[in-house]
Design a protein around this motif. Structure first.
Motif, PDB file in Angstrom:
ATOM      1  N   GLN A 172       0.832  -1.192   0.000  1.00 54.38           N
ATOM      2  CA  GLN A 172       0.000   0.000   0.000  1.00 54.38           C
ATOM      3  C   GLN A 172       0.869   1.245   0.000  1.00 54.38           C
ATOM      4  N   GLU A 173       0.364   2.298  -0.589  1.00 52.92           N
ATOM      5  CA  GLU A 173       1.038   3.590  -0.520  1.00 52.92           C
ATOM      6  C   GLU A 173       0.859   4.111   0.910  1.00 52.92           C
ATOM      7  N   LEU A 175       0.965   6.945   2.684  1.00 55.96           N
ATOM      8  CA  LEU A 175       0.231   8.143   3.076  1.00 55.96           C
ATOM      9  C   LEU A 175      -1.268   8.022   2.828  1.00 55.96           C
ATOM     10  N   SER A 176      -1.645   7.506   1.669  1.00 55.50           N
ATOM     11  CA  SER A 176      -3.064   7.422   1.316  1.00 55.50           C
ATOM     12  C   SER A 176      -3.699   6.097   1.698  1.00 55.50           C
ATOM     13  N   GLY A 177      -2.879   5.060   1.878  1.00 57.37           N
ATOM     14  CA  GLY A 177      -3.414   3.738   2.156  1.00 57.37           C
ATOM     15  C   GLY A 177      -3.968   3.026   0.935  1.00 57.37           C
ATOM     16  N   ARG A 178      -3.773   3.606  -0.254  1.00 57.34           N
ATOM     17  CA  ARG A 178      -4.298   2.980  -1.469  1.00 57.34           C
ATOM     18  C   ARG A 178      -3.482   1.745  -1.843  1.00 57.34           C
ATOM     19  N   ARG A 218       5.154   9.494  -5.950  1.00 58.30           N
ATOM     20  CA  ARG A 218       5.554   9.178  -4.580  1.00 58.30           C
ATOM     21  C   ARG A 218       6.448   7.948  -4.600  1.00 58.30           C
ATOM     22  N   PRO A 235      -0.270   7.960  -9.308  1.00 57.35           N
ATOM     23  CA  PRO A 235      -1.694   7.609  -9.220  1.00 57.35           C
ATOM     24  C   PRO A 235      -2.149   6.861 -10.470  1.00 57.35           C
ATOM     25  N   ARG A 244     -11.991   3.527  -8.493  1.00 61.32           N
ATOM     26  CA  ARG A 244     -11.186   3.024  -7.383  1.00 61.32           C
ATOM     27  C   ARG A 244      -9.732   3.405  -7.602  1.00 61.32           C
ATOM     28  N   PRO A 245      -9.242   4.447  -6.938  1.00 59.97           N
ATOM     29  CA  PRO A 245      -7.865   4.899  -7.171  1.00 59.97           C
ATOM     30  C   PRO A 245      -6.833   3.932  -6.613  1.00 59.97           C
ATOM     31  N   TYR A 247      -2.231   3.090  -6.877  1.00 66.29           N
ATOM     32  CA  TYR A 247      -0.916   3.600  -7.239  1.00 66.29           C
ATOM     33  C   TYR A 247      -0.207   2.535  -8.058  1.00 66.29           C
TER      34      TYR A 247
END
Length: 272
Positions: A172-173, A175-178, A218, A235, A244-245, A247
């Motif tokens: 997961q990224e 900072l965003s948790g994506r 990032r 992104p 659904r975003p 990375y």
């Protein structure tokens, strides 16, 4: 006679079981509090059992609508295909339970079922069924082993890639948790927008220049059997689930066995 507390408890536990089993069968996980919220909605929806008997189309529509809301509460919106898969498994399990009206002492109304079970027996049966689903999945294997076509949207460009499901890949990224998908740079290089392609080419050649701000790039930490590394990520989204975003992290790897070009975890692959 129907006891309200037993009715709510039975349907809370069975709904939680169905949600977890649907997630296992679809390769998707949900947090404990979301499953609890979905189970609570399922328990509340079971009160239709106490209402006057409605025409069967209305009862079926009620169960379909509440089932969709329950799945949505537990798993959010993971993309249309994944949501339909979850809802289908949840509905199939619910209809299987409907067959329990043949058991002695069972009551049914408006496609809702009441089983006069003790809480201890209910929990024991629910746990047994959940473990049985896990055993079947371990025996038959989870989704994976073959590449499937996928289109990744990155910086306005559509990248046609061969995606491989790695059940252990859950990067997961920070900072965003994506969720992150891993893309082989060489496989996507020709289709990348020029600014992104130029930066990645310089980066993998040992360049240390900072990325252009417009790339919104990032760096994502990733640990593999080969060690720890930091990968550039931008992104992205799947064409099959644009809302659904994600990375997309790029790596400079030679063609691996199987020829995959994009590596993703089960949760992301469910949207392809």
């Amino acid at each position: 006679m129907i006891y309200l507390d037993v009715l709510l408890l039975v349907n809370f536990v069975t709904t939680a079981l169905f949600l977890l089993a649907a997630g296992l069968l679809s390769g998707v996980t949900a947090s404990g509090w979301r499953v609890t919220a979905g189970a609570a909605l399922g328990a509340a929806a079971s009160l239709i059992l106490l209402a006057p008997t409605a025409p069967w189309p209305l009862g079926l529509a009620y169960q379909t609508a509440t089932g969709a809301v329950i799945v949505l509460a537990a798993y959010g919106w993971p993309g249309a295909r994944c949501f339909l898969r979850l809802a289908a498994w949840f509905t199939a399990l619910h209809l299987a339970l409907t067959g329990a009206v043949l058991l002695p002492g069972a009551h049914s109304n408006n496609f809702s079922v009441y089983l006069p079970l003790s809480p201890g027996l209910l929990l024991l049966c629910a746990g047994g069924v959940y473990l049985a689903v896990q055993g079947v999945l371990r025996l038959l294997g989870r989704r994976g082993g073959q590449t499937v076509p996928a289109t990744l949207l990155v910086a306005g460009a559509a990248l046609p890639l061969r995606a491989f499901c790695d059940t252990g890949f859950s990067v997961q990224e920070p900072l965003s948790g994506r969720a992150v998908v891993l893309v082989r740079y060489a496989a996507a290089q020709s289709a990348l927008p020029p600014p992104l392609g130029a930066y990645l080419s310089a980066y993998f050649s040992g360049g240390t220049a900072p990325p252009p701000p417009e790339l919104a790039l990032r760096f994502v930490p990733c640990t593999t059997v080969a060690g720890h590394c930091i990968l550039p990520a931008v992104p992205a989204a799947l064409a099959s689930a644009p809302a659904r975003p994600l990375y997309a992290a790029f790596c400079d790897l030679p063609p691996p066995p199987g020829g995959w070009e994009m590596l993703a975890g089960e949760e992301v692959m469910c949207s392809i």
